[in-house]
Design a protein around this motif. Sequence first.
Motif, PDB file in Angstrom:
ATOM      1  N   MET A   1      12.943  20.179   3.863  1.00  0.00           N
ATOM      2  CA  MET A   1      12.198  19.195   4.603  1.00  0.00           C
ATOM      3  C   MET A   1      11.032  18.688   3.753  1.00  0.00           C
ATOM      4  O   MET A   1       9.881  18.958   4.040  1.00  0.00           O
ATOM      5  CB  MET A   1      11.670  19.808   5.891  1.00  0.00           C
ATOM      6  N   SER A   2      11.341  17.964   2.758  1.00  0.00           N
ATOM      7  CA  SER A   2      10.286  17.449   1.883  1.00  0.00           C
ATOM      8  C   SER A   2      10.073  15.964   2.152  1.00  0.00           C
ATOM      9  O   SER A   2      10.454  15.116   1.373  1.00  0.00           O
ATOM     10  CB  SER A   2      10.649  17.687   0.421  1.00  0.00           C
ATOM     11  N   ARG A   3       9.482  15.668   3.309  1.00  0.00           N
ATOM     12  CA  ARG A   3       9.217  14.283   3.673  1.00  0.00           C
ATOM     13  C   ARG A   3       7.835  13.831   3.208  1.00  0.00           C
ATOM     14  O   ARG A   3       7.495  12.670   3.372  1.00  0.00           O
ATOM     15  CB  ARG A   3       9.278  14.102   5.202  1.00  0.00           C
ATOM     16  N   GLY A   4       7.045  14.679   2.684  1.00  0.00           N
ATOM     17  CA  GLY A   4       5.690  14.328   2.273  1.00  0.00           C
ATOM     18  C   GLY A   4       5.668  13.187   1.278  1.00  0.00           C
ATOM     19  O   GLY A   4       4.848  12.274   1.377  1.00  0.00           O
ATOM     20  N   ASN A   5       6.555  13.205   0.314  1.00  0.00           N
ATOM     21  CA  ASN A   5       6.605  12.169  -0.695  1.00  0.00           C
ATOM     22  C   ASN A   5       7.022  10.823  -0.079  1.00  0.00           C
ATOM     23  O   ASN A   5       6.445   9.784  -0.394  1.00  0.00           O
ATOM     24  CB  ASN A   5       7.580  12.556  -1.801  1.00  0.00           C
ATOM     25  N   GLN A   6       8.005  10.849   0.806  1.00  0.00           N
ATOM     26  CA  GLN A   6       8.466   9.622   1.451  1.00  0.00           C
ATOM     27  C   GLN A   6       7.360   9.001   2.309  1.00  0.00           C
ATOM     28  O   GLN A   6       7.189   7.787   2.336  1.00  0.00           O
ATOM     29  CB  GLN A   6       9.699   9.896   2.315  1.00  0.00           C
ATOM     30  N   ILE A   9       4.949   7.201   0.034  1.00  0.00           N
ATOM     31  CA  ILE A   9       5.533   5.932  -0.435  1.00  0.00           C
ATOM     32  C   ILE A   9       5.471   4.884   0.673  1.00  0.00           C
ATOM     33  O   ILE A   9       5.115   3.727   0.432  1.00  0.00           O
ATOM     34  CB  ILE A   9       6.984   6.144  -0.925  1.00  0.00           C
ATOM     35  N   ASP A  10       5.794   5.276   1.895  1.00  0.00           N
ATOM     36  CA  ASP A  10       5.737   4.353   3.029  1.00  0.00           C
ATOM     37  C   ASP A  10       4.315   3.863   3.274  1.00  0.00           C
ATOM     38  O   ASP A  10       4.099   2.696   3.597  1.00  0.00           O
ATOM     39  CB  ASP A  10       6.289   5.001   4.292  1.00  0.00           C
ATOM     40  N   ARG A  11       3.343   4.743   3.128  1.00  0.00           N
ATOM     41  CA  ARG A  11       1.944   4.340   3.293  1.00  0.00           C
ATOM     42  C   ARG A  11       1.542   3.303   2.252  1.00  0.00           C
ATOM     43  O   ARG A  11       0.852   2.339   2.543  1.00  0.00           O
ATOM     44  CB  ARG A  11       1.023   5.556   3.200  1.00  0.00           C
ATOM     45  N   GLN A  12       1.983   3.518   1.011  1.00  0.00           N
ATOM     46  CA  GLN A  12       1.662   2.569  -0.052  1.00  0.00           C
ATOM     47  C   GLN A  12       2.309   1.208   0.204  1.00  0.00           C
ATOM     48  O   GLN A  12       1.678   0.160   0.019  1.00  0.00           O
ATOM     49  CB  GLN A  12       2.120   3.115  -1.402  1.00  0.00           C
ATOM     50  N   ARG A  13       3.558   1.222   0.659  1.00  0.00           N
ATOM     51  CA  ARG A  13       4.247  -0.033   0.955  1.00  0.00           C
ATOM     52  C   ARG A  13       3.562  -0.769   2.109  1.00  0.00           C
ATOM     53  O   ARG A  13       3.394  -1.991   2.066  1.00  0.00           O
ATOM     54  CB  ARG A  13       5.703   0.231   1.304  1.00  0.00           C
ATOM     55  N   ALA A  14       3.155  -0.021   3.130  1.00  0.00           N
ATOM     56  CA  ALA A  14       2.478  -0.628   4.269  1.00  0.00           C
ATOM     57  C   ALA A  14       1.133  -1.219   3.843  1.00  0.00           C
ATOM     58  O   ALA A  14       0.746  -2.297   4.299  1.00  0.00           O
ATOM     59  CB  ALA A  14       2.276   0.402   5.375  1.00  0.00           C
ATOM     60  N   ALA A  15       0.427  -0.539   2.962  1.00  0.00           N
ATOM     61  CA  ALA A  15      -0.856  -1.043   2.473  1.00  0.00           C
ATOM     62  C   ALA A  15      -0.655  -2.338   1.690  1.00  0.00           C
ATOM     63  O   ALA A  15      -1.436  -3.287   1.822  1.00  0.00           O
ATOM     64  CB  ALA A  15      -1.538   0.003   1.604  1.00  0.00           C
ATOM     65  N   LYS A  16       0.392  -2.407   0.893  1.00  0.00           N
ATOM     66  CA  LYS A  16       0.684  -3.625   0.132  1.00  0.00           C
ATOM     67  C   LYS A  16       1.007  -4.787   1.059  1.00  0.00           C
ATOM     68  O   LYS A  16       0.564  -5.912   0.847  1.00  0.00           O
ATOM     69  CB  LYS A  16       1.847  -3.402  -0.831  1.00  0.00           C
ATOM     70  N   ARG A  17       1.803  -4.506   2.105  1.00  0.00           N
ATOM     71  CA  ARG A  17       2.154  -5.557   3.062  1.00  0.00           C
ATOM     72  C   ARG A  17       0.910  -6.064   3.790  1.00  0.00           C
ATOM     73  O   ARG A  17       0.738  -7.261   3.985  1.00  0.00           O
ATOM     74  CB  ARG A  17       3.174  -5.056   4.077  1.00  0.00           C
ATOM     75  N   ALA A  18       0.041  -5.138   4.198  1.00  0.00           N
ATOM     76  CA  ALA A  18      -1.173  -5.524   4.912  1.00  0.00           C
ATOM     77  C   ALA A  18      -2.103  -6.321   4.000  1.00  0.00           C
ATOM     78  O   ALA A  18      -2.752  -7.277   4.433  1.00  0.00           O
ATOM     79  CB  ALA A  18      -1.890  -4.287   5.431  1.00  0.00           C
ATOM     80  N   GLU A  19      -2.156  -5.948   2.744  1.00  0.00           N
ATOM     81  CA  GLU A  19      -3.007  -6.633   1.774  1.00  0.00           C
ATOM     82  C   GLU A  19      -2.467  -8.028   1.454  1.00  0.00           C
ATOM     83  O   GLU A  19      -3.219  -8.974   1.286  1.00  0.00           O
ATOM     84  CB  GLU A  19      -3.071  -5.799   0.501  1.00  0.00           C
ATOM     85  N   LYS A  20      -1.153  -8.144   1.430  1.00  0.00           N
ATOM     86  CA  LYS A  20      -0.520  -9.399   1.037  1.00  0.00           C
ATOM     87  C   LYS A  20      -0.754 -10.508   2.047  1.00  0.00           C
ATOM     88  O   LYS A  20      -1.152 -11.608   1.693  1.00  0.00           O
ATOM     89  CB  LYS A  20       0.976  -9.189   0.850  1.00  0.00           C
TER      90      LYS A  20
END
Length: 74
Positions: A1-6, A9-20
């Motif tokens: 159960m190694s979802r920490g990395n995913q 990554i999802d947080r970074q993608r969401a931050a990019k979308r919000a910034e864009k």
Amino acid sequence: MSRGNQREIDRQRAAKRAEKGGKGKKKDADGNSAKQMLTNKKEKDAEIMRLKQQKAADKAAAAAAGGAGAGSSK
């Protein structure tokens, strides 16, 4: 159960979308947001109403000066 990395990554993608662009800030072809278009419409409508009121006031003043009893002959 190694979802920490995913999750990271999802947080970074969401931050990019919000910034864009941000959610809910739709723009028309001219680049105006919906809020800006509403403000422009309100200003335009207010100007039209001011012109109508001015015309009505001018007409009333002309009627009062021209003849107060001209319209009520029996």
